[in-house]
Design a protein around this motif. Structure first.
Motif, PDB file in Angstrom:
ATOM      1  N   THR A 168       0.830  -1.209   0.000  1.00 28.88           N
ATOM      2  CA  THR A 168       0.000   0.000   0.000  1.00 28.88           C
ATOM      3  C   THR A 168       0.863   1.257   0.000  1.00 28.88           C
ATOM      4  OG1 THR A 168      -1.784  -1.146   1.140  1.00 28.88           O
ATOM      5  CG2 THR A 168      -1.798   1.252   1.260  1.00 28.88           C
ATOM      6  N   ASN A 169       1.874   1.284   0.852  1.00 26.27           N
ATOM      7  CA  ASN A 169       2.741   2.461   0.931  1.00 26.27           C
ATOM      8  C   ASN A 169       3.585   2.628  -0.327  1.00 26.27           C
ATOM      9  OD1 ASN A 169       1.754   3.103   3.446  1.00 26.27           O
ATOM     10  ND2 ASN A 169       3.427   2.124   4.544  1.00 26.27           N
ATOM     11  N   THR A 170       4.019   1.521  -0.922  1.00 26.82           N
ATOM     12  CA  THR A 170       4.826   1.582  -2.139  1.00 26.82           C
ATOM     13  C   THR A 170       4.017   2.113  -3.315  1.00 26.82           C
ATOM     14  OG1 THR A 170       6.194  -0.248  -1.380  1.00 26.82           O
ATOM     15  CG2 THR A 170       6.232   0.224  -3.729  1.00 26.82           C
ATOM     16  N   ASN A 171       2.768   1.689  -3.423  1.00 24.69           N
ATOM     17  CA  ASN A 171       1.922   2.113  -4.539  1.00 24.69           C
ATOM     18  C   ASN A 171       1.465   3.559  -4.447  1.00 24.69           C
ATOM     19  OD1 ASN A 171       2.131  -0.397  -5.681  1.00 24.69           O
ATOM     20  ND2 ASN A 171       0.199  -1.144  -4.836  1.00 24.69           N
ATOM     21  N   GLN A 172       1.439   4.117  -3.246  1.00 23.50           N
ATOM     22  CA  GLN A 172       1.058   5.518  -3.042  1.00 23.50           C
ATOM     23  C   GLN A 172      -0.211   5.893  -3.793  1.00 23.50           C
ATOM     24  OE1 GLN A 172       2.690   8.169  -1.181  1.00 23.50           O
ATOM     25  NE2 GLN A 172       3.469   6.351  -0.172  1.00 23.50           N
ATOM     26  N   ARG A 173      -1.228   5.073  -3.670  1.00 20.00           N
ATOM     27  CA  ARG A 173      -2.468   5.403  -4.365  1.00 20.00           C
ATOM     28  C   ARG A 173      -3.152   6.576  -3.673  1.00 20.00           C
ATOM     29  NH1 ARG A 173      -3.917   0.673  -1.548  1.00 20.00           N
ATOM     30  NH2 ARG A 173      -5.574   1.047  -0.065  1.00 20.00           N
ATOM     31  N   GLY A 174      -3.876   7.336  -4.456  1.00 18.29           N
ATOM     32  CA  GLY A 174      -4.586   8.481  -3.913  1.00 18.29           C
ATOM     33  C   GLY A 174      -6.067   8.215  -3.859  1.00 18.29           C
ATOM     34  N   VAL A 175      -6.788   9.213  -3.404  1.00 13.36           N
ATOM     35  CA  VAL A 175      -8.240   9.130  -3.364  1.00 13.36           C
ATOM     36  C   VAL A 175      -8.772  10.067  -4.441  1.00 13.36           C
ATOM     37  CG1 VAL A 175     -10.300   9.561  -1.992  1.00 13.36           C
ATOM     38  CG2 VAL A 175      -8.268   8.600  -0.914  1.00 13.36           C
ATOM     39  N   ASP A 176      -9.579   9.546  -5.332  1.00 11.24           N
ATOM     40  CA  ASP A 176     -10.147  10.339  -6.412  1.00 11.24           C
ATOM     41  C   ASP A 176     -11.561  10.739  -6.012  1.00 11.24           C
ATOM     42  OD1 ASP A 176     -10.726  11.544  -8.820  1.00 11.24           O
ATOM     43  OD2 ASP A 176     -11.114   9.652  -9.863  1.00 11.24           O
TER      44      ASP A 176
END
Length: 117
Positions: A90-98
């Protein structure tokens, strides 16, 4: 802070904007000298007053439940291994909230809060 992080020069604290969450509360809980010493070590970051940080936390907990905890895990070591792996990914992918709720949507749905003029 002095127990868990005795050698830390600065402790970063993220907290919401509840009226009791501030430096003044240290002076209510500790002697003035100790409160001052603690306050000098804190780097405080407040979450946005009207932001959706709680929603983001809820989204992450939901994702954790669906992606990692969606089965029976038999022991604490396995649980910790699974959680660590999930957290790393999760931390590696650094996904955001759209967010789909735009300013125009807000003005339409919450028109009683936006004066005309």
């Amino acid at each position: 802070m002095t127990v868990d992080y005795p050698d830390a020069e600065t402790v970063v604290l993220v907290m919401d904007n509840l009226n009791t969450h501030g430096i003044a509360s240290l002076y209510e809980a500790f002697e003035p000298g100790e409160a001052f010493a603690l306050a000098q070590r804190l780097e405080i970051h407040h979450t946005p007053k009207h932001g959706s940080w709680l929603n983001i936390a809820e989204i992450e907990l939901s994702a954790l439940s669906r992606q990692c905890l969606d089965r029976r895990i038999s022991d604490l070591d396995t649980l910790n291994t699974e959680l660590t792996a999930w957290q790393h990914t999760t931390n590696t992918n650094q996904r955001g909230v759209d967010w789909q709720f735009t300013t125009d949507d807000a003005r339409t749905r919450l028109r009683h809060l936006y004066p005309i003029g």
